[in-house]
Design an enzyme around this catalytic site. Sequence first.
Site, short mmCIF file in Angstrom:
data_model
loop_
_atom_site.label_atom_id
_atom_site.label_comp_id
_atom_site.label_asym_id
_atom_site.label_seq_id
_atom_site.Cartn_x
_atom_site.Cartn_y
_atom_site.Cartn_z
CG HIS A 61 -4.40 4.57 -0.40
ND1 HIS A 61 -3.42 3.60 -0.42
CD2 HIS A 61 -4.62 4.88 -1.71
CE1 HIS A 61 -3.09 3.33 -1.67
NE2 HIS A 61 -3.80 4.09 -2.47
CG ASP B 26 -1.83 1.19 1.25
OD1 ASP B 26 -1.42 2.28 0.83
OD2 ASP B 26 -2.98 1.02 1.66
CG HIS B 27 1.31 4.39 -3.08
ND1 HIS B 27 0.05 4.07 -3.52
CD2 HIS B 27 1.36 5.73 -3.09
CE1 HIS B 27 -0.62 5.17 -3.79
NE2 HIS B 27 0.15 6.21 -3.55
C1 BG6 Z 1 -3.79 4.78 -5.97
C2 BG6 Z 1 -5.16 4.87 -6.59
O1 BG6 Z 1 -3.71 3.68 -5.13
O2 BG6 Z 1 -3.54 5.95 -5.21
C3 BG6 Z 1 -5.27 6.11 -7.46
O3 BG6 Z 1 -5.39 3.72 -7.39
C4 BG6 Z 1 -4.91 7.34 -6.66
O4 BG6 Z 1 -6.57 6.24 -7.98
C5 BG6 Z 1 -3.56 7.14 -5.98
O5 BG6 Z 1 -4.85 8.44 -7.55
C6 BG6 Z 1 -3.27 8.29 -5.02
O6 BG6 Z 1 -1.95 8.18 -4.59
P1 BG6 Z 1 -1.10 9.48 -4.31
O7 BG6 Z 1 0.19 8.96 -3.78
O8 BG6 Z 1 -0.97 10.22 -5.62
O9 BG6 Z 1 -1.88 10.25 -3.32
#
Ligand code: BG6
Length: 524
Positions: free
Chosen positions: A270, A207-208
């Site tokens: 997230h 989960d980044h």
């Molecule tokens: C991803 C979603 O996991 O996270 C995207 O699939 C979203 O839809 C993105 O835009 C948001 O990540 P960040 O790091 O740009 O806030």
Amino acid sequence: MKTPQAVPLIRAPRRRGSRDKADPCTMVIFGGAGDLTKRKLIPAIYYLAEQKLLPDNFALLGVARDQNTDDSYRAMMREAMSRSDEIHKVNDDVWQWLCQRTFYAGGDFTRDDAYANIKTRLNEIESKSGEEDRNRLFYLAIPPSVFETTLTHLCASGLARRTHSYEERPWNRIVIEKPFGTSLDSAMALNRLVLDEFGEHQIYRIDHYLGKESVQNILVFRFANSIFEPLWNRHYVSHVQITAAESVGVEGRGKYYEEAGVLRDMFQNHLLQLLTLAAMEPPSSFTADAVRDEKVKVLHSVRPLVQGDCEPAVVRAQYDGGTVDGKSVPAYTSEPDVPANSLTPTFAAMRVDINNWRWKGVPFYLRSGKRMARRISEIAIQFRSPPLLLFGQKAVEEMSPSVLTMRVQPDEGISLRFQVKTPGAMHELTPGLEITPVDMDFTYGEAFGNDAHPAYETLLLDCMIGDPTLFTRSDEVEMAWSIIDPVLDYWGKHPARSLPRYPAGSWGPEEANKLLLGDHTRWR
Ligand code: BG6
């Protein structure tokens, strides 16, 4: 509610302080020519190389269906880096170092011969390193529809093998991209499949958000300072708002988004991750399992969002055309691959109650949407008003509450809003006293410069070091699904005829405000 599976514990240490170098290993990326590899993985690997965090005998093997040679693959990756918004300047020496260690294997992941080809390539690459048994990291940057066949082939071909403990060497680890399943059932089935072939200690579910510095800082802020924790509970906190607003739309991913919608795309992963970090108890130690155990306990305490056959208190909506950052943008239903009559929500807001001793009675309001006014992710802890109104009723009504905000992005930092006396100002009821809210602000950029490590860089290094703290454990992913699934289920059984709409560039639909009315508050 289905019960998530029990998991064996992994006593993996959490690395600390300055960053350790990755273990010697070969990294194999399935989906090596795909969007994720080009936009996130290659830049992250490049940065690790630049900081000399990759060992000399590191190797990268990209695997995809395309016809490529090692050279054309290297050229493709170089081109991707020059387009990437993650990379400011490519240093030629570093790129050459990485290039010499980058290889390609073509093949269709659903067929045996692809794995025979990968095996041949791995033997060639690894024999040069003079090590018989190499550590291998397999990264599945592929659509969920091919997870199963890829995992099965990986094992059957002997490319990846089960290890019996975290300590066993050489290690074989598998990184699985989100989405991990599309429902509780599918996540459980995927966990079963993965855990039939591998040990939990080998699986890194990404989960980044957890790789973002500001997200990791939530735990440090809470547990490395003793001044906030005594206030972090139902006695002092009135409510918590967690926002992940995006100004972008679906960015050409209409097909994926139509199946996902905002709950699967942002909440199941997230937002619930942010919730657990904000609400968890202090772990007994900073080890992977101690931290994850506490996060799972929070998820266990969440009051089900669907009670009987009552409609869940979750507002969903879809964006219309509008203006974002001064540019006019189309409605969701005019995006490529989205049908004109789509009822997929691009925004949702919900109230989550955590039924435990710390949080009983404190609402956590979560919201996320595409094409909102601004990109901002934050956790805001709003404190209760003082018990006694010393400064005149009028002044207290005008008083804004004390709020502690942890900004995840952009402009990462923490600010505390509190009341001060306006110098010299007079108030009619309490002469000499007028109150103004002020912010005490810490920003990462000002304190440390703007060189935070991108999330994927942190996470990839953790996979190569063997630190699973920032990855989602099988029970955690299932618990998160068990919170979101009943809402999706309810919506599936009671299909809406239309959805509330919000203009692109706004803060969401009016309906989302009603959610907070009962608590006499509003969205930030
Ligand atoms: C991803 C979603 O996991 O996270 C995207 O699939 C979203 O839809 C993105 O835009 C948001 O990540 P960040 O790091 O740009 O806030």
